[in-house]
Write a protein that holds these residues in place. Sequence first.
Motif, PDB file in Angstrom:
ATOM      1  N   THR A  79       0.810  -1.217   0.000  1.00 24.59           N
ATOM      2  CA  THR A  79       0.000   0.000   0.000  1.00 24.59           C
ATOM      3  C   THR A  79       0.848   1.274   0.000  1.00 24.59           C
ATOM      4  O   THR A  79       0.311   2.357  -0.184  1.00 24.59           O
ATOM      5  N   SER A  80       2.171   1.144   0.161  1.00 23.58           N
ATOM      6  CA  SER A  80       3.019   2.335   0.175  1.00 23.58           C
ATOM      7  C   SER A  80       3.524   2.709  -1.215  1.00 23.58           C
ATOM      8  O   SER A  80       4.161   3.740  -1.387  1.00 23.58           O
ATOM      9  N   ALA A  81       3.266   1.870  -2.218  1.00 23.04           N
ATOM     10  CA  ALA A  81       3.712   2.133  -3.586  1.00 23.04           C
ATOM     11  C   ALA A  81       2.502   2.286  -4.497  1.00 23.04           C
ATOM     12  O   ALA A  81       1.572   1.482  -4.458  1.00 23.04           O
ATOM     13  N   LEU A  82       2.527   3.328  -5.305  1.00 23.78           N
ATOM     14  CA  LEU A  82       1.412   3.638  -6.194  1.00 23.78           C
ATOM     15  C   LEU A  82       1.946   3.875  -7.596  1.00 23.78           C
ATOM     16  O   LEU A  82       2.893   4.638  -7.788  1.00 23.78           O
ATOM     17  N   CYS A  83       1.352   3.216  -8.580  1.00 21.49           N
ATOM     18  CA  CYS A  83       1.741   3.382  -9.979  1.00 21.49           C
ATOM     19  C   CYS A  83       0.622   4.125 -10.699  1.00 21.49           C
ATOM     20  O   CYS A  83      -0.524   3.669 -10.705  1.00 21.49           O
ATOM     21  N   VAL A  84       0.950   5.250 -11.310  1.00 26.56           N
ATOM     22  CA  VAL A  84      -0.029   6.085 -11.996  1.00 26.56           C
ATOM     23  C   VAL A  84       0.057   5.804 -13.493  1.00 26.56           C
ATOM     24  O   VAL A  84       1.131   5.880 -14.086  1.00 26.56           O
ATOM     25  N   VAL A  85      -1.090   5.472 -14.101  1.00 24.47           N
ATOM     26  CA  VAL A  85      -1.149   5.159 -15.522  1.00 24.47           C
ATOM     27  C   VAL A  85      -2.197   6.035 -16.199  1.00 24.47           C
ATOM     28  O   VAL A  85      -3.047   6.626 -15.544  1.00 24.47           O
ATOM     29  N   GLU A  86      -2.118   6.089 -17.517  1.00 29.39           N
ATOM     30  CA  GLU A  86      -3.065   6.901 -18.278  1.00 29.39           C
ATOM     31  C   GLU A  86      -4.429   6.221 -18.383  1.00 29.39           C
ATOM     32  O   GLU A  86      -5.454   6.845 -18.166  1.00 29.39           O
ATOM     33  N   GLU A  87      -4.451   4.944 -18.763  1.00 32.85           N
ATOM     34  CA  GLU A  87      -5.697   4.241 -19.060  1.00 32.85           C
ATOM     35  C   GLU A  87      -5.745   2.889 -18.362  1.00 32.85           C
ATOM     36  O   GLU A  87      -4.714   2.361 -17.943  1.00 32.85           O
ATOM     37  N   VAL A  88      -6.932   2.311 -18.287  1.00 35.13           N
ATOM     38  CA  VAL A  88      -7.119   0.992 -17.679  1.00 35.13           C
ATOM     39  C   VAL A  88      -6.278  -0.060 -18.411  1.00 35.13           C
ATOM     40  O   VAL A  88      -5.706  -0.951 -17.787  1.00 35.13           O
ATOM     41  N   ALA A  89      -6.169   0.053 -19.735  1.00 35.80           N
ATOM     42  CA  ALA A  89      -5.365  -0.901 -20.506  1.00 35.80           C
ATOM     43  C   ALA A  89      -3.913  -0.893 -20.032  1.00 35.80           C
ATOM     44  O   ALA A  89      -3.259  -1.944 -20.000  1.00 35.80           O
ATOM     45  N   ILE A 137       1.665   6.599   1.517  1.00 44.36           N
ATOM     46  CA  ILE A 137       2.303   6.315   0.229  1.00 44.36           C
ATOM     47  C   ILE A 137       3.702   6.915   0.242  1.00 44.36           C
ATOM     48  O   ILE A 137       3.879   8.108   0.491  1.00 44.36           O
ATOM     49  N   ASP A 138       4.715   6.065  -0.003  1.00 44.39           N
ATOM     50  CA  ASP A 138       6.110   6.503   0.001  1.00 44.39           C
ATOM     51  C   ASP A 138       6.662   6.735  -1.401  1.00 44.39           C
ATOM     52  O   ASP A 138       7.585   7.521  -1.583  1.00 44.39           O
ATOM     53  N   GLU A 139       6.109   5.994  -2.382  1.00 39.50           N
ATOM     54  CA  GLU A 139       6.635   6.071  -3.741  1.00 39.50           C
ATOM     55  C   GLU A 139       5.498   6.127  -4.743  1.00 39.50           C
ATOM     56  O   GLU A 139       4.536   5.373  -4.647  1.00 39.50           O
ATOM     57  N   VAL A 140       5.627   7.035  -5.719  1.00 43.85           N
ATOM     58  CA  VAL A 140       4.673   7.139  -6.814  1.00 43.85           C
ATOM     59  C   VAL A 140       5.456   6.945  -8.111  1.00 43.85           C
ATOM     60  O   VAL A 140       6.392   7.697  -8.391  1.00 43.85           O
ATOM     61  N   VAL A 141       5.087   5.925  -8.871  1.00 41.01           N
ATOM     62  CA  VAL A 141       5.719   5.644 -10.157  1.00 41.01           C
ATOM     63  C   VAL A 141       4.810   6.198 -11.244  1.00 41.01           C
ATOM     64  O   VAL A 141       3.651   5.801 -11.345  1.00 41.01           O
ATOM     65  N   LEU A 142       5.328   7.124 -12.030  1.00 40.70           N
ATOM     66  CA  LEU A 142       4.552   7.709 -13.123  1.00 40.70           C
ATOM     67  C   LEU A 142       4.829   6.903 -14.394  1.00 40.70           C
ATOM     68  O   LEU A 142       5.879   7.031 -15.005  1.00 40.70           O
ATOM     69  N   ALA A 143       3.897   6.047 -14.748  1.00 38.26           N
ATOM     70  CA  ALA A 143       4.057   5.133 -15.881  1.00 38.26           C
ATOM     71  C   ALA A 143       3.268   5.660 -17.075  1.00 38.26           C
ATOM     72  O   ALA A 143       2.278   5.066 -17.495  1.00 38.26           O
ATOM     73  N   MET A 144       3.713   6.790 -17.596  1.00 36.25           N
ATOM     74  CA  MET A 144       3.034   7.410 -18.734  1.00 36.25           C
ATOM     75  C   MET A 144       3.674   6.932 -20.034  1.00 36.25           C
ATOM     76  O   MET A 144       4.833   6.549 -20.063  1.00 36.25           O
ATOM     77  N   ASN A 145       2.902   6.986 -21.107  1.00 32.90           N
ATOM     78  CA  ASN A 145       3.439   6.633 -22.409  1.00 32.90           C
ATOM     79  C   ASN A 145       4.514   7.626 -22.820  1.00 32.90           C
ATOM     80  O   ASN A 145       4.479   8.797 -22.428  1.00 32.90           O
ATOM     81  N   ALA A 146       5.459   7.155 -23.623  1.00 31.66           N
ATOM     82  CA  ALA A 146       6.581   7.991 -24.056  1.00 31.66           C
ATOM     83  C   ALA A 146       6.195   8.836 -25.265  1.00 31.66           C
ATOM     84  O   ALA A 146       6.898   8.886 -26.266  1.00 31.66           O
ATOM     85  N   THR A 147       5.051   9.526 -25.155  1.00 36.07           N
ATOM     86  CA  THR A 147       4.590  10.451 -26.192  1.00 36.07           C
ATOM     87  C   THR A 147       4.708  11.863 -25.639  1.00 36.07           C
ATOM     88  O   THR A 147       4.914  12.051 -24.429  1.00 36.07           O
ATOM     89  N   LEU A 148       4.548  12.849 -26.483  1.00 36.39           N
ATOM     90  CA  LEU A 148       4.615  14.232 -26.024  1.00 36.39           C
ATOM     91  C   LEU A 148       3.549  14.491 -24.966  1.00 36.39           C
ATOM     92  O   LEU A 148       3.831  15.065 -23.907  1.00 36.39           O
TER      93      LEU A 148
END
Length: 197
Positions: free
Chosen positions: A78-88, A135-146
Amino acid sequence: MASPEIDALTQALARLPGLGPRSARRAVLHLLKRRETALAPLVLALQAVEARLSTCEICGNVDTSNPCAVCTDPRRDTSALCVVEEVADLWALDRSRLFPGRYHVLGGRLSALDGVRPENLSIDALIGRVAAGGIDEVVLAMNATLEGQTTMHYVADRLGDFPVRVMQLAHGMPVGGELDYLDEGTLAQALRARRPV
C-alpha cells in the motif's frame, strides 16, 4: 447474405480493436458453427460482465466489483502507487506481476489539441490519495509520447509538495531490440540512461 441479426453481430464485432469486417465474419462463422461450446458461453460471459461492470472508486480500474480486486488485495504494497493513463495500461503492467503496489488511472493524458485539461483527469483524486498518507513512492508510468510526458511532468509538479519519491519508468532500448531498427528518439533515450556494466 446473412440475416439482419447475424449482420448486426458481425458489424458489432468489426468495431472491436484488431478486428476488421473480414475477421469479424470469420469470428461469427466460428461462433455459429460452435453454438453450444463457443456462442452460448460467450453470451453468458458478456451478460455477466455487463450486469456487474463498474469503475473502482479508489483507483479507476474497471472490474465487476467496487473497490476492484487490485485495491482489495491484501498482498499489495500500500506504500507504492503506480499512476497510468488508461485501464489498458494498468492491465498491461499488472499482467507482468512486477509491480507489487496499487494503481491509479488518470483516465487519459493532457492534450491541448484535444481539449483535455487537468480537471478532465483524475489528478485531484490522485493528490487526495497521496495527501491521505501512507504512500512513500509514486511511479509515473506514462506513455513515451509528447502528451504522456507533459502529463508526467504536470503530475510530478503537483506531487512536489508531498514527502514521496516520484519515479518514472525507464526508457530506451528494449530487450531483444537491434540498434539498426530503433528510432532516433529511443536511441537518444537509451544513451542518456546508460549505466555501468
